[in-house]
Design an enzyme around this catalytic site. Structure first.
Site, PDB file in Angstrom:
ATOM      1  N   ARG A   1      -4.765  27.944  -2.985  1.00  0.00           N
ATOM      2  CA  ARG A   1      -5.625  27.315  -3.831  1.00  0.00           C
ATOM      3  C   ARG A   1      -4.946  25.744  -3.018  1.00  0.00           C
ATOM      4  O   ARG A   1      -3.760  25.549  -2.856  1.00  0.00           O
ATOM      5  CB  ARG A   1      -4.311  27.763  -5.348  1.00  0.00           C
ATOM      6  CG  ARG A   1      -4.581  29.037  -5.740  1.00  0.00           C
ATOM      7  CD  ARG A   1      -5.672  28.709  -6.179  1.00  0.00           C
ATOM      8  NE  ARG A   1      -5.979  30.135  -7.011  1.00  0.00           N
ATOM      9  CZ  ARG A   1      -6.263  31.220  -6.815  1.00  0.00           C
ATOM     10  NH1 ARG A   1      -6.891  31.000  -5.488  1.00  0.00           N
ATOM     11  NH2 ARG A   1      -6.898  32.962  -7.221  1.00  0.00           N
TER      12      ARG A   1
ATOM     13  N   ARG B   1       1.087  32.892  -2.307  1.00  0.00           N
ATOM     14  CA  ARG B   1      -0.150  32.710  -2.078  1.00  0.00           C
ATOM     15  C   ARG B   1       0.064  31.206  -0.861  1.00  0.00           C
ATOM     16  O   ARG B   1       1.014  31.149  -0.782  1.00  0.00           O
ATOM     17  CB  ARG B   1      -0.595  31.506  -3.062  1.00  0.00           C
ATOM     18  CG  ARG B   1      -1.774  31.890  -4.402  1.00  0.00           C
ATOM     19  CD  ARG B   1      -2.038  31.868  -5.426  1.00  0.00           C
ATOM     20  NE  ARG B   1      -2.409  32.600  -6.149  1.00  0.00           N
ATOM     21  CZ  ARG B   1      -2.552  32.298  -8.283  1.00  0.00           C
ATOM     22  NH1 ARG B   1      -1.814  31.063  -8.501  1.00  0.00           N
ATOM     23  NH2 ARG B   1      -3.938  32.803  -8.480  1.00  0.00           N
TER      24      ARG B   1
ATOM     25  N   TYR C   1      -4.203  10.337  -7.200  1.00  0.00           N
ATOM     26  CA  TYR C   1      -3.924   8.467  -7.551  1.00  0.00           C
ATOM     27  C   TYR C   1      -2.798   8.948  -8.352  1.00  0.00           C
ATOM     28  O   TYR C   1      -2.089   8.145  -9.178  1.00  0.00           O
ATOM     29  CB  TYR C   1      -5.077   8.219  -8.980  1.00  0.00           C
ATOM     30  CG  TYR C   1      -5.828   7.724  -8.268  1.00  0.00           C
ATOM     31  CD1 TYR C   1      -7.263   9.109  -8.069  1.00  0.00           C
ATOM     32  CD2 TYR C   1      -6.388   7.061  -7.764  1.00  0.00           C
ATOM     33  CE1 TYR C   1      -8.157   8.818  -7.264  1.00  0.00           C
ATOM     34  CE2 TYR C   1      -7.455   6.451  -7.159  1.00  0.00           C
ATOM     35  CZ  TYR C   1      -8.761   7.090  -6.887  1.00  0.00           C
ATOM     36  OH  TYR C   1      -9.513   7.299  -6.225  1.00  0.00           O
TER      37      TYR C   1
ATOM     38  N   ARG D   1       0.151   7.015  -7.135  1.00  0.00           N
ATOM     39  CA  ARG D   1       0.367   5.287  -7.302  1.00  0.00           C
ATOM     40  C   ARG D   1       0.199   5.374  -8.353  1.00  0.00           C
ATOM     41  O   ARG D   1      -0.119   4.123  -8.365  1.00  0.00           O
ATOM     42  CB  ARG D   1      -1.403   4.891  -7.263  1.00  0.00           C
ATOM     43  CG  ARG D   1      -1.958   5.197  -5.653  1.00  0.00           C
ATOM     44  CD  ARG D   1      -3.261   4.110  -5.418  1.00  0.00           C
ATOM     45  NE  ARG D   1      -4.106   3.578  -5.784  1.00  0.00           N
ATOM     46  CZ  ARG D   1      -4.946   3.746  -6.114  1.00  0.00           C
ATOM     47  NH1 ARG D   1      -5.923   3.914  -4.687  1.00  0.00           N
ATOM     48  NH2 ARG D   1      -6.204   2.166  -7.266  1.00  0.00           N
TER      49      ARG D   1
ATOM     50  N   THR E   1       0.919  -1.319   0.176  1.00  0.00           N
ATOM     51  CA  THR E   1      -0.470  -0.335   0.004  1.00  0.00           C
ATOM     52  C   THR E   1       1.257   1.102   0.127  1.00  0.00           C
ATOM     53  O   THR E   1       1.781   1.240   0.956  1.00  0.00           O
ATOM     54  CB  THR E   1      -1.068  -0.173   1.421  1.00  0.00           C
ATOM     55  OG1 THR E   1      -1.691   1.174   0.853  1.00  0.00           O
ATOM     56  CG2 THR E   1      -0.300   0.006   2.551  1.00  0.00           C
TER      57      THR E   1
ATOM     58  N   ASP F   1       0.143   3.372   1.220  1.00  0.00           N
ATOM     59  CA  ASP F   1       0.058   4.122   2.770  1.00  0.00           C
ATOM     60  C   ASP F   1       0.236   4.186   4.265  1.00  0.00           C
ATOM     61  O   ASP F   1       0.309   4.466   5.231  1.00  0.00           O
ATOM     62  CB  ASP F   1      -1.470   3.745   3.698  1.00  0.00           C
ATOM     63  CG  ASP F   1      -2.619   4.155   2.603  1.00  0.00           C
ATOM     64  OD1 ASP F   1      -3.932   3.450   2.167  1.00  0.00           O
ATOM     65  OD2 ASP F   1      -2.132   4.813   1.139  1.00  0.00           O
TER      66      ASP F   1
HETATM   67  O1  F6P Z   1      -5.383   2.231   0.226  1.00  0.00           O
HETATM   68  C1  F6P Z   1      -4.691   3.196  -0.752  1.00  0.00           C
HETATM   69  C2  F6P Z   1      -5.287   4.814  -1.907  1.00  0.00           C
HETATM   70  O2  F6P Z   1      -4.947   5.403  -2.632  1.00  0.00           O
HETATM   71  C3  F6P Z   1      -6.104   5.568  -0.340  1.00  0.00           C
HETATM   72  O3  F6P Z   1      -4.452   5.880  -0.006  1.00  0.00           O
HETATM   73  C4  F6P Z   1      -6.838   5.651  -0.596  1.00  0.00           C
HETATM   74  O4  F6P Z   1      -7.268   6.734   0.178  1.00  0.00           O
HETATM   75  C5  F6P Z   1      -7.381   4.569  -1.379  1.00  0.00           C
HETATM   76  O5  F6P Z   1      -6.555   3.443  -1.745  1.00  0.00           O
HETATM   77  C6  F6P Z   1      -8.757   4.979  -2.490  1.00  0.00           C
HETATM   78  O6  F6P Z   1      -8.526   4.082  -3.072  1.00  0.00           O
HETATM   79  P1  F6P Z   1      -9.789   3.689  -4.270  1.00  0.00           P
HETATM   80  O7  F6P Z   1      -8.538   3.327  -5.608  1.00  0.00           O
HETATM   81  O8  F6P Z   1     -10.534   2.764  -4.160  1.00  0.00           O
HETATM   82  O9  F6P Z   1     -10.213   5.076  -4.413  1.00  0.00           O
END
Ligand code: F6P
Length: 374
Positions: free
Chosen positions: A292, A171, A298, A301, A134, A136
Site C-alpha cells: 500500500r 503489508r 503537502y 509543509r 525549503t 528539502d
Molecule cells: O521545494 C519544496 C517542495 O515541497 C518539494 O519538496 C516539492 O517537490 C515541490 O516543492 C512541490 O512544488 P509545488 O508546491 O509547486 O507543487
C-alpha cells in the site's frame, strides 16, 4: 555608506513552516533599528505588480507560530514572465519598482529557484540578502534550511503511524516523501521512523535488492515492511534516462535544445508518484505481500513550525537585519553551527546540495541494517 531607511521582504517558492517566523524576526529587528519595512505579496509577482503592504508591528504580531507565509508566495521567475503567450524578461521592471518604493535593500526568503532569481537581481545592482528556506534541505553552503526540521518531524510521525497498518495486515507500506531532487527528508525521516528500506535520488535503486530485504525480514518472522521513498528516487532502469537528459541540458547549445531537455527532465521527475505506484506493484509481485502507498505530499509543509525552525528562522532573520545595516549585500545568511555566515549568492544559486555517499546518515542507516536499494 548611505543610511538604510527602507527594506522590502518577499517569500518565494514552495511554502514551508517557519516562513512567518523568518518574516517576523527580520521585520522586528529592522523596525527596532528605526528602518521601515514593506512586504511584497506572492514572491516576485508582488515586485512586478507592486503589491505591497506595510510590515509594521501590528502586521508582525502573532505570526511566529503560523504555518505558510502571510505574504503569500509564487514560483514566478522575473526573467521569464509569460504575458499574452510570450515570455518576457521583466527584471528591469523589478529594479524600477524597487527604486520607486525607495528600497535600500530587498530580503528574499526562498529555496533554490529564489536564489537564482535573487542572483539575477544582484547582477542588476539591487542590494539583496537571502534566507535559506525549503523543506528539502537542498540549499548549498548552509547547515540548515528553514522548514526542514518541521517537515522531518511530520514525516517521521507519519512513518511511525504507518507501522500500525503494516504489522496488522502483514503489508509492505510505502511512504513517498517530498524533497525534490534530494533525499534528505526521506533519509532523515526514514532513519528516525525506522523504515526497513529508504530509497533516495542519490542512490538509484534495484527493485530486486529491495524485495530481497523484505523477503529476508519475512524469513525472520517479520512479515511486514516500511519503505520510505523520496519523490525523486529512481530505479536503476530509470536513472540513465534522466542522467542523459541532464547531460543534454548541460550540453545544449541552443535555447530550443535546452528547453527540450528541461521538458524531458520535468516529465521524468513529474512521474515520481507513478514510479512509486509501479514500485509497489513490483514489490507485491515479487514478495507476495500486499503493498500500500501513502503519498505524504503537502502535509509535510503544513502547520506550525517546530521549535528548532522557529529558533533557526529567528537567528537567521535577525542576522539578516545586521547584514543589511552593515551594508553586506549580495549574500545569503547561512546557518553555520550555532552562528551564521554571509555566503555570496553566486556560490549558492544553481548549486543543489545532495547527500554525499559517505554521509553519516547513510552510514548509520546501513549499520542498522536499512536497505538503501543498492
Ligand atoms: O521545494 C519544496 C517542495 O515541497 C518539494 O519538496 C516539492 O517537490 C515541490 O516543492 C512541490 O512544488 P509545488 O508546491 O509547486 O507543487
Amino acid at each position: 555608506m548611505k543610511k538604510v531607511k527602507r527594506v522590502g521582504i518577499l517569500t518565494a517558492g514552495g511554502d514551508s513552516p517557519g516562513l512567518n517566523a523568518a518574516i517576523r524576526a527580520t521585520g522586528k529587528a529592522l523596525l527596532g533599528a528605526g528602518i521601515e519595512v514593506i512586504g511584497f505579496h506572492d514572491g516576485f509577482q508582488g515586485l512586478l505588480d507592486n503589491l505591497t503592504f506595510p510590515l509594521n508591528k501590528q502586521a508582525l504580531a502573532g505570526i511566529l507560530t503560523v504555518g505558510g507565509t502571510v505574504l503569500g508566495t509564487s514560483r514566478v521567475k522575473p526573467h521569464r514572465v509569460e504575458i499574452g503567450g510570450k515570455v518576457h524578461d521583466m527584471t528591469d521592471v523589478i529594479v524600477e519598482n524597487c527604486r520607486r518604493n525607495g528600497l535600500d535593500a530587498l530580503v528574499c526568503i526562498g529555496g533554490g529557484g529564489t536564489h537564482k532569481n535573487a542572483l539575477r537581481l544582484v547582477r542588476k545592482g539591487l542590494h539583496i540578502v537571502t534566507l535559506p528556506k525549503t523543506i528539502d534541505n537542498d540549499i548549498a553552503r548552509t547547515d540548515a534550511t528553514i522548514g526542514f526540521d518541521t517537515a522531518l518531524g511530520i514525516a517521521t510521525e507519519a512513518i511511525d503511524r504507518l507501522h500500525s497498518t503494516a504489522h496488522s495486515h502483514h503489508r509492505i507500506v510505502i511512504a513517498e516523501l517530498m524533497g525534490h531532487r534530494a533525499g534528505w527528508l526521506a533519509l532523515g525521516a526514514g532513519i528516525a521512523g525506522g523504515a526497513d528500506a529508504i530509497l533516495l535520488p542519490e542512490i538509484p535503486y534495484d527493485v530486486a535488492k529491495v524485495a530481497q530485504a523484505i523477503n529476508r525480514r519475512k524469513e525472520h518472522g517479520n512479515n511486514f515492511s516500511i519503505v520510505a521513498v523520496a519523490e525523486g528516487a529512481l530505479s536503476r532502469d530509470d536513472a540513465p534516462a534522466i542522467a542523459a537528459a541532464v547531460k543534454r541540458r548541460k550540453q545544449a547549445r541552443t535555447l530550443k535544445e535546452k528547453r527540450s531537455a528541461k521538458e524531458e527532465i520535468r516529465k521524468l521527475e513529474a512521474a515520481h508518484t507513478g514510479n512509486t505506484l509501479r514500485l509497489a506493484a513490483q514489490l507485491e509481485k515479487i514478495t507476495q505481500l500486499e503493498a500500500r502507498v501513502t503519498i505524504l505530499g503537502y502535509v509535510q509543509r503544513g502547520g506550525t513550525p517546530s521549535a528548532a525552525d522557529r529558533l533557526l528562522a529567528t537567528r537567521l532573520g535577525t542576522a539578516c537585519a545586521e547584514f543589511i545595516q552593515a551594508g553586506e549585500f549580495g549574500v545569503m545568511v547561512a546557518a553555520r553551527g550555532d552562528g551564521v555566515e554571509a555566503v555570496p549568492i553566486d556560490q549558492v544559486a544553481g548549486k543543489l546540495k545532495t547527500i554525499p555517499p559517505d554521509h553519516p546518515w547513510i552510514l548509520a542507516a546501513r549499520r542498522v541494517g536499512t536497505c538503501l536499494g543498492d
